[in-house]
Design a protein around this motif. Structure first.
Motif, PDB file in Angstrom:
ATOM      1  N   VAL A  85      29.655 -42.243  35.227  1.00  0.00           N
ATOM      2  CA  VAL A  85      30.157 -42.642  36.552  1.00  0.00           C
ATOM      3  C   VAL A  85      29.054 -42.506  37.597  1.00  0.00           C
ATOM      4  O   VAL A  85      28.881 -43.381  38.459  1.00  0.00           O
ATOM      5  CB  VAL A  85      31.389 -41.798  36.928  1.00  0.00           C
ATOM      6  CG1 VAL A  85      31.742 -41.983  38.407  1.00  0.00           C
ATOM      7  CG2 VAL A  85      32.579 -42.193  36.055  1.00  0.00           C
ATOM      8  N   GLY A  86      28.289 -41.434  37.506  1.00  0.00           N
ATOM      9  CA  GLY A  86      27.213 -41.221  38.465  1.00  0.00           C
ATOM     10  C   GLY A  86      26.167 -42.315  38.443  1.00  0.00           C
ATOM     11  O   GLY A  86      25.536 -42.603  39.473  1.00  0.00           O
ATOM     12  N   HIS A  87      25.997 -42.962  37.288  1.00  0.00           N
ATOM     13  CA  HIS A  87      25.003 -44.038  37.158  1.00  0.00           C
ATOM     14  C   HIS A  87      25.636 -45.428  37.141  1.00  0.00           C
ATOM     15  O   HIS A  87      24.952 -46.411  36.837  1.00  0.00           O
ATOM     16  CB  HIS A  87      24.162 -43.826  35.906  1.00  0.00           C
ATOM     17  CG  HIS A  87      23.197 -42.678  36.018  1.00  0.00           C
ATOM     18  ND1 HIS A  87      22.127 -42.694  36.874  1.00  0.00           N
ATOM     19  CD2 HIS A  87      23.162 -41.476  35.389  1.00  0.00           C
ATOM     20  CE1 HIS A  87      21.451 -41.561  36.762  1.00  0.00           C
ATOM     21  NE2 HIS A  87      22.057 -40.794  35.872  1.00  0.00           N
ATOM     22  N   GLY A  88      26.937 -45.502  37.426  1.00  0.00           N
ATOM     23  CA  GLY A  88      27.579 -46.812  37.553  1.00  0.00           C
ATOM     24  C   GLY A  88      27.764 -47.566  36.255  1.00  0.00           C
ATOM     25  O   GLY A  88      27.911 -48.790  36.275  1.00  0.00           O
ATOM     26  N   ILE A  89      27.801 -46.871  35.141  1.00  0.00           N
ATOM     27  CA  ILE A  89      27.928 -47.553  33.845  1.00  0.00           C
ATOM     28  C   ILE A  89      29.264 -48.275  33.723  1.00  0.00           C
ATOM     29  O   ILE A  89      29.338 -49.397  33.226  1.00  0.00           O
ATOM     30  CB  ILE A  89      27.759 -46.549  32.683  1.00  0.00           C
ATOM     31  CG1 ILE A  89      26.390 -45.840  32.751  1.00  0.00           C
ATOM     32  CG2 ILE A  89      27.934 -47.258  31.340  1.00  0.00           C
ATOM     33  CD1 ILE A  89      25.210 -46.765  32.633  1.00  0.00           C
TER      34      ILE A  89
END
Length: 401
Positions: free
Chosen positions: A229-233
């Motif tokens: 989530v932190g990297h927008g996957i």
């Protein structure tokens, strides 16, 4: 785990039929080896369920050899080189060595080969490209997979961007294997997954759902989901999975642990959703009707005052899901091993007590059931007394009317 040249002994190696299979495939001459998960998980000391064998023999030759040895051969994926062998009840997937000819991000066109390293090179991660001789159990490691396994490092074979271009699902597999086996993400692999996250839009939602559900029950699922989530996957395909969703997942995981209840993929998916998006997301992922109903139940609310009442009204599975998601692990734990009782009385018993057949019987039966639940599911004698009281009240109401 120490570096080794020999696969350690494991229970699965004693399964019946494996020696016959090794003979049929001429494994002693180097024509067949164990490969993939069975080798990896044995090195990690994990239980092995599925056994895969790679062989230099072409598919039709595999079939001929198995049938000649009296081993059942099922052509489950013969066009791609896979035969399911059933030897003395033991099921093994036997696949001819392959090399990629062309890929489009979803499917690969392959050619058969007798080159072990070429077969290893087309696999996704180094820890999945480990082979072991079927009898001596000598290991074959072409890309330092054992070292990566020791380091808890999930590392693509070759250029990560190229491997993702070959099959976009490898983005999700990278994170699933990280959650199951990894200690820290390989920087180059993580960077490639971040750069190519939009490639996930080309995948079928069924493939995405399958990987997500497997990831959700992995050892470090919560931390890896936070990383994703932190990297927008997830943003291109499941934007509903945001930071708040992951914190709900974290709370559920903590509740499961406190209650001593095993992680469940459908329950954990429910934690990532809410009543506003669950229907659309589960439809998008093409989950089964049973799974969609279970998630709706888990996210629902009821007016039950005790855990067993919830268990009676929703079923044990639905009640445990709902109680855990509501942050009540002790109540959920109280339902472990609990069997839903049956009301020891029928509508006919109410008719025998004087009620006329019709809708009044169903109404009275519901009242009896409600009181029976509220009193903790008493036996037949007490239930009969409750029925006497309910019927008496119903008859009085009828006479007054």
């Amino acid at each position: 785990m120490a570096l080794t040249d020999i696969l350690p002994p494991a229970d699965w190696m004693q399964r019946p039929g494996l020696d016959r299979l090794a003979d049929a495939l001429d494994a002693d001459a180097g024509a067949a080896r164990y490969v993939g998960g069975a080798v990896r998980d044995t090195l990690l000391g994990l239980d092995v369920s599925d056994i895969d064998v790679a062989t230099i023999h072409p598919p039709q030759e595999v079939v001929r050899r198995l049938e000649a040895a009296g081993i059942k051969a099922v052509p489950t994926g013969i066009a791609h080189g896979t035969i399911t062998a059933v030897a003395d009840g033991t099921v093994v997937e036997v696949t001819t060595l392959r090399r990629d000819v062309a890929t489009d991000g979803r499917h690969a066109e392959v050619a058969f080969t007798d080159d072990w390293q070429a077969d290893a090179a087309r696999r996704d991660f180094t820890m999945n490209a480990l082979y072991a001789d079927m009898r001596s159990h000598r290991l074959h490691d072409y890309f330092d997979g054992i070292a990566d396994l020791n380091a808890g490092r999930v590392r693509f074979i070759g250029d990560p961007l190229r491997r993702i271009a070959e099959d976009h699902l490898r983005i999700l597999r990278f994170f699933r294997f990280l959650a199951r086996f990894g200690d820290a993400p390989d920087a180059e692999g993580l960077s490639a997954c971040i750069d190519r996250a939009n490639d996930l839009m080309a995948l079928s939602r069924e493939r995405i759902a399958d990987e997500l559900l497997k990831l959700l029950v992995a050892r470090d699922a919560v931390d890896v989901m936070r990383l994703m989530v932190g990297h927008g996957i997830w943003t291109p395909v499941l934007p509903e999975i945001d930071a708040a969703a992951v914190e709900r997942l974290a709370a559920l995981a903590a509740g499961e642990a406190a209650a001593g209840i095993a992680p469940d993929p459908i329950r954990r998916l429910a934690a990532l959703l809410d009543t506003g998006n669950a229907e659309s997301v589960t439809a998008r992922l093409k989950l089964s009707n049973a799974h969609r109903k279970r998630i709706a139940t888990a996210l629902g609310r009821n007016d039950a005052r005790q855990a067993q009442e919830t268990g009676y009204r929703l079923g044990v599975e639905g009640a445990i899901d709902q109680l855990l998601l509501a942050g009540e692990p002790e109540a959920a734990a109280s339902l472990i091993g609990w069997t839903r009782p049956a009301l020891p009385l029928s509508g006919g018993a109410l008719v025998a007590r004087g009620l006329a057949r019709g809708p009044d019987v169903a109404k009275a039966l519901r009242l009896v059931e409600d009181r029976w639940i509220a009193e903790g599911f008493p036996g037949a004698a007490r239930t009969g007394a409750i029925a006497d009281d309910v019927v008496a009240q119903a008859l009085r109401a009828t006479s007054i009317a």
